[in-house]
Design a protein around this motif. Structure first.
Motif, PDB file in Angstrom:
ATOM      1  N   THR A  11       0.843  -1.197   0.000  1.00  0.00           N
ATOM      2  CA  THR A  11       0.000   0.000   0.000  1.00  0.00           C
ATOM      3  C   THR A  11       0.877   1.246   0.000  1.00  0.00           C
ATOM      4  OG1 THR A  11      -1.720  -1.149   1.227  1.00  0.00           O
ATOM      5  CG2 THR A  11      -1.814   1.260   1.213  1.00  0.00           C
ATOM      6  N   PHE A  12       0.523   2.188  -0.884  1.00  0.00           N
ATOM      7  CA  PHE A  12       1.239   3.461  -0.901  1.00  0.00           C
ATOM      8  C   PHE A  12       0.958   4.239   0.376  1.00  0.00           C
ATOM      9  CE2 PHE A  12       0.849   2.969  -5.618  1.00  0.00           C
ATOM     10  CZ  PHE A  12       2.199   2.977  -5.900  1.00  0.00           C
ATOM     11  N   ILE A  98       6.015   8.598  -2.434  1.00  0.00           N
ATOM     12  CA  ILE A  98       6.046   9.841  -3.215  1.00  0.00           C
ATOM     13  C   ILE A  98       7.088  10.795  -2.639  1.00  0.00           C
ATOM     14  CG2 ILE A  98       4.741  11.947  -3.703  1.00  0.00           C
ATOM     15  CD1 ILE A  98       3.918   9.795  -5.481  1.00  0.00           C
ATOM     16  N   ALA A  99       7.766  11.488  -3.516  1.00  0.00           N
ATOM     17  CA  ALA A  99       8.718  12.554  -3.142  1.00  0.00           C
ATOM     18  C   ALA A  99       9.868  12.035  -2.305  1.00  0.00           C
ATOM     19  CB  ALA A  99       8.012  13.697  -2.406  1.00  0.00           C
ATOM     20  N   ARG A 100      10.176  10.740  -2.459  1.00  0.00           N
ATOM     21  CA  ARG A 100      11.370  10.202  -1.818  1.00  0.00           C
ATOM     22  C   ARG A 100      12.369   9.872  -2.911  1.00  0.00           C
ATOM     23  NH1 ARG A 100      11.853   5.107   2.374  1.00  0.00           N
ATOM     24  NH2 ARG A 100      14.124   5.150   2.563  1.00  0.00           N
ATOM     25  N   SER A 101      13.594  10.236  -2.749  1.00  0.00           N
ATOM     26  CA  SER A 101      14.547  10.134  -3.839  1.00  0.00           C
ATOM     27  C   SER A 101      15.647   9.149  -3.525  1.00  0.00           C
ATOM     28  CB  SER A 101      15.175  11.500  -4.124  1.00  0.00           C
ATOM     29  OG  SER A 101      16.238  11.338  -5.045  1.00  0.00           O
ATOM     30  N   GLY A 102      15.727   8.066  -4.295  1.00  0.00           N
ATOM     31  CA  GLY A 102      16.840   7.164  -4.179  1.00  0.00           C
ATOM     32  C   GLY A 102      18.139   7.855  -4.536  1.00  0.00           C
ATOM     33  N   SER A 103      18.078   8.777  -5.494  1.00  0.00           N
ATOM     34  CA  SER A 103      19.289   9.517  -5.883  1.00  0.00           C
ATOM     35  C   SER A 103      19.807  10.352  -4.738  1.00  0.00           C
ATOM     36  CB  SER A 103      18.972  10.414  -7.083  1.00  0.00           C
ATOM     37  OG  SER A 103      18.546   9.644  -8.171  1.00  0.00           O
ATOM     38  N   ARG A 104      18.894  11.028  -4.049  1.00  0.00           N
ATOM     39  CA  ARG A 104      19.327  11.870  -2.933  1.00  0.00           C
ATOM     40  C   ARG A 104      19.961  11.021  -1.839  1.00  0.00           C
ATOM     41  NH1 ARG A 104      14.351  15.146  -3.508  1.00  0.00           N
ATOM     42  NH2 ARG A 104      13.461  13.897  -1.854  1.00  0.00           N
ATOM     43  N   THR A 154       4.305  -3.272 -10.497  1.00  0.00           N
ATOM     44  CA  THR A 154       3.169  -2.771 -11.276  1.00  0.00           C
ATOM     45  C   THR A 154       2.226  -1.992 -10.359  1.00  0.00           C
ATOM     46  OG1 THR A 154       1.943  -4.841 -10.930  1.00  0.00           O
ATOM     47  CG2 THR A 154       3.203  -4.638 -12.986  1.00  0.00           C
ATOM     48  N   SER A 155       1.562  -0.990 -10.941  1.00  0.00           N
ATOM     49  CA  SER A 155       0.574  -0.214 -10.186  1.00  0.00           C
ATOM     50  C   SER A 155      -0.290   0.572 -11.158  1.00  0.00           C
ATOM     51  CB  SER A 155       1.256   0.749  -9.213  1.00  0.00           C
ATOM     52  OG  SER A 155       0.301   1.552  -8.549  1.00  0.00           O
ATOM     53  N   ASP A 156      -1.531   0.799 -10.747  1.00  0.00           N
ATOM     54  CA  ASP A 156      -2.399   1.712 -11.504  1.00  0.00           C
ATOM     55  C   ASP A 156      -2.461   3.085 -10.843  1.00  0.00           C
ATOM     56  OD1 ASP A 156      -3.885   1.289  -9.244  1.00  0.00           O
ATOM     57  OD2 ASP A 156      -5.605   0.374 -10.275  1.00  0.00           O
ATOM     58  N   GLY A 157      -1.647   3.322  -9.797  1.00  0.00           N
ATOM     59  CA  GLY A 157      -1.550   4.624  -9.146  1.00  0.00           C
ATOM     60  C   GLY A 157      -2.724   4.939  -8.244  1.00  0.00           C
ATOM     61  N   ALA A 158      -3.589   3.971  -8.021  1.00  0.00           N
ATOM     62  CA  ALA A 158      -4.783   4.270  -7.231  1.00  0.00           C
ATOM     63  C   ALA A 158      -4.540   4.167  -5.737  1.00  0.00           C
ATOM     64  CB  ALA A 158      -5.914   3.321  -7.625  1.00  0.00           C
ATOM     65  N   GLY A 159      -3.558   3.365  -5.311  1.00  0.00           N
ATOM     66  CA  GLY A 159      -3.324   3.241  -3.882  1.00  0.00           C
ATOM     67  C   GLY A 159      -2.463   2.062  -3.514  1.00  0.00           C
ATOM     68  N   GLU A 160      -2.245   1.141  -4.488  1.00  0.00           N
ATOM     69  CA  GLU A 160      -1.440  -0.044  -4.202  1.00  0.00           C
ATOM     70  C   GLU A 160      -0.469  -0.313  -5.334  1.00  0.00           C
ATOM     71  OE1 GLU A 160      -4.203  -3.210  -3.635  1.00  0.00           O
ATOM     72  OE2 GLU A 160      -4.564  -2.715  -1.520  1.00  0.00           O
ATOM     73  N   PHE A 161       0.563  -1.079  -5.017  1.00  0.00           N
ATOM     74  CA  PHE A 161       1.469  -1.578  -6.042  1.00  0.00           C
ATOM     75  C   PHE A 161       1.820  -3.012  -5.700  1.00  0.00           C
ATOM     76  CE2 PHE A 161       4.173   0.445  -2.858  1.00  0.00           C
ATOM     77  CZ  PHE A 161       5.202  -0.462  -2.665  1.00  0.00           C
ATOM     78  N   ALA A 162       2.223  -3.757  -6.745  1.00  0.00           N
ATOM     79  CA  ALA A 162       2.554  -5.175  -6.572  1.00  0.00           C
ATOM     80  C   ALA A 162       3.983  -5.424  -7.031  1.00  0.00           C
ATOM     81  CB  ALA A 162       1.588  -6.047  -7.372  1.00  0.00           C
ATOM     82  N   ILE A 163       4.632  -6.389  -6.359  1.00  0.00           N
ATOM     83  CA  ILE A 163       5.979  -6.789  -6.739  1.00  0.00           C
ATOM     84  C   ILE A 163       6.008  -8.304  -6.827  1.00  0.00           C
ATOM     85  CG2 ILE A 163       8.411  -6.854  -6.066  1.00  0.00           C
ATOM     86  CD1 ILE A 163       8.059  -4.212  -4.662  1.00  0.00           C
TER      87      ILE A 163
END
Length: 627
Positions: A11-12, A98-104, A154-163
């Motif tokens: 869950t995001f 959101i707004a977390r940077s692996g690069s940073r 994968t994610s549709d940006g609605a609230g969850e992602f799968a790995i």
């Protein structure tokens, strides 16, 4: 027994929906920015791989690149790189927030190493999630160079992602966008080429589409100046101007590492297109953040009087995603602007001093625009030495002088800088106000461009010398030998009846002028007009009055030359009271003549009637008898 692949659901953050909405409608109003962001992330991943190999003493592959592929039938767009790749945990950490940077985080961990010099341009987090502007579903296929197992996110940006695990993946990362129904344009090759060449032309690694490399222009601004040829600068100038001008007239290559990092290359074209009637320059500078285009038309980096310059500014300290409004509040942006303007004006001054012929040619083209900056108090002192003007000594062949050169030629007794305004050198030569200056050998700036006088009126002084128009009432003319002669030579004294003549003139003219008085500046002409307040010349007032009908004209003073033959004769006529009416008309005619000399329309009806009356008197005085 076949191993079953397990798909894990995550869950995001709770606020992900709102953040995605902001990204779609606020930060990313232009949907093509998505491709810029994902290419930046891909470049960043390759940068990380190169750094890890260099610090570990390993070898680096020859074909580090970013590739694009589109499937119009499946409506997918894929951005792939062969960089560092991601593990399962890195997928969760980098793409789950959101707004977390692996690069940073990477830069923070490696701050005490060589990572500080890297061009880390992508930021997993905000940049990555712009993908949902284009896609209903986003799929990330990745394998880290540190392990054999690959992963699918994968994610549709609605609230969850799968790995879930993914086998037989190459090292690196593929971001596959399953495009929305209204985003099919992003499967067209020409559309993708345009976006890459607009925003990502200077990415360090090849960006390929169907085998064609799209980013062939080198980012020469980050290279040492000593290693660049004129041909390379010219090629870059043509790239920026789309080949409008073959070679630049002027260039400036800047690099700064402290207290903030930025690189810049600026050019001036050969010709001032505003002079050719093409209208005002409306372009700005290309503004980049770590080689990625932020704005292609930034007009806030330079003040308006430098609008003829074109070029590129790249800073590692500017954010990628920023509006024009927020840039104005950005401390780094304001400091870059300040440094840029100072370096530009310093370079102009160096050319003026060391290569005067080259600077005169440059100023002939862009001087009218450059002079506008004098109105800005912030840049006034820096612009003063850059201004050039023709004078009555530089000749009619285009010769000009700086104010410093003018002051160096002034006699010790002169404490003002003189100028005269008119629409041409020919008209200026007829200006009666110049007579005394010719007689005493005093140099005068000849201004035929109204912008020149506006600039000088803004300066007010130069090197402690007040700048005044020759028709100013507060004009101070150094005393010459002829002035002391007037005190001992009776023929040079005002003629008898002169004061009576002035009284008659004042009666006739009334309040059309502030004062009628004897002139100390005229040597030949019978009269002239000067400005009562000593500020703006009559020529400039006339111009402003033409542009703005309600512009208030300053009060004028009519000066009468007591030494002019006509005035001496009129003064003698005052002894006869019967001549009073005639002398009053003469006073009105002299005023109208002074106005006409300045190109200002007098009272036409009154002038016509007086001319008719005088012609009648002259005709009556003639005889038809042939002697």
């Amino acid at each position: 027994m076949t191993e079953t692949k397990t798909t894990e659901q995550f869950t995001f953050q709770a606020e992900i929906k709102e953040l995605l909405r902001l990204l779609s409608h606020s930060l990313y109003q232009n949907r093509e920015i998505t491709l810029r962001e994902l290419i930046s992330n891909a470049s960043d991943a390759i940068d990380k791989y190169r750094h890890q190999q260099l610090t570990a003493g390993g070898t680096i592959g020859d074909d580090l690149a970013i590739s694009l592929s589109a499937d119009e039938t499946q409506k997918t767009l894929t951005i792939a790189d062969n960089g560092v790749g991601m593990t399962r945990q890195e997928l969760i950490d980098n793409l789950g927030t959101i707004a977390r940077s692996g690069s940073r985080e990477f830069v923070a961990r490696m701050a005490d190493s060589q990572a500080a010099g890297m061009s880390l341009i992508g930021q997993f987090g905000v940049g990555f999630y712009s993908a949902f502007m284009l896609a209903d579903t986003v799929e990330v296929l990745t394998r880290s160079r540190s392990e054999e197992q690959g992963w699918r996110w994968t994610s549709d940006g609605a609230g969850e992602f799968a790995i879930e695990p993914a086998d037989e993946l190459p090292v690196g990362t593929q971001v596959r966008l399953h495009l929305k129904s209204d985003a099919s344009e992003f499967t067209r090759a020409e559309r993708l080429k345009h976006i890459v060449r607009t925003y990502s032309a200077f990415v360090s690694y090849p960006i390929r589409l169907e085998g064609e490399q799209l980013n062939t222009q080198r980012p020469i601004w980050v290279e040492p100046k000593a290693q660049l040829s004129d041909e390379q600068y010219h090629a870059f100038f043509q790239y920026l101007t789309h080949g409008v001008d073959e070679t630049p007239r002027w260039k400036l290559h800047l690099s700064s590492d402290s207290p903030f990092e930025f690189h810049a290359i600026l050019f001036a074209p050969q010709s001032n297109f505003e002079k050719l009637g093409f209208g005002k320059y409306e372009h700005g500078l290309h503004l980049c953040a770590k080689r990625i285009l932020v704005q292609n038309d930034n007009r806030e980096l330079l003040p308006e009087f430098l609008r003829f310059l074109t070029g590129l500014v790249d800073s590692a300290d500017l954010p990628l995603n920023v509006s024009r409004e927020s840039l104005q509040d950005n401390t780094v942006f304001r400091k870059i602007r300040k440094v840029l303007v100072k370096k530009i004006l310093d370079d102009f001054e160096s050319i003026r001093t060391d290569e005067p012929a080259r600077y005169r040619a440059f100023y002939a083209e862009f001087g009218p625009i450059l002079r506008e900056g004098v109105a800005n108090y912030e840049y006034r002192d820096a612009l003063k030495p850059l201004l050039l003007f023709p004078t009555d000594r530089t000749g009619a062949g285009g010769g000009v002088t700086s104010l410093a050169e003018y002051v160096a030629r002034m006699p010790a007794s002169q404490d003002q800088i003189y100028y005269v305004c008119g629409h041409s050198r020919e008209s200026l030569a007829r200006n009666p106000n110049l007579e005394i200056f010719r007689k005493r050998g005093l140099e005068v700036l000849l201004l035929t461009d109204p912008v020149d006088e506006i600039a000088l009126s803004q300066l007010d002084t130069f090197d402690g010398k007040k700048i005044v128009s020759v028709d100013a009432s507060d004009l101070k003319i150094p005393e010459g030998e002829e002035q002391s002669d007037q005190e001992t030579n009776p023929e040079s004294a005002p003629p008898a009846g002169f004061e009576s003549l002035l009284s008659l003139f004042r009666e006739a003219i009334g309040d059309r002028v502030a004062e009628v008085r004897a002139s100390r500046r005229l040597t030949d002409s019978p009269c002239c007009l000067v400005t009562a307040d000593g500020r703006m010349s009559m020529q400039l007032q006339k111009l402003l009055r033409m542009q703005h009908e309600d512009f208030p004209m300053s009060e004028q003073i009519l000066e009468i030359n007591p030494d002019a033959p006509l005035i001496r004769r009129l003064s003698l006529l005052t002894v006869n009271p019967d001549n009073a009416a005639f002398l009053r008309e003469c006073g009105l005619n002299l005023l109208d003549q002074a106005l006409l000399t300045l190109g200002i329309a007098p009272d036409g009806e009154g002038l016509a009637q007086r001319m008719m009356s005088m012609m009648q008197q002259l005709a009556d005085g003639k005889t038809a008898i042939i002697v």
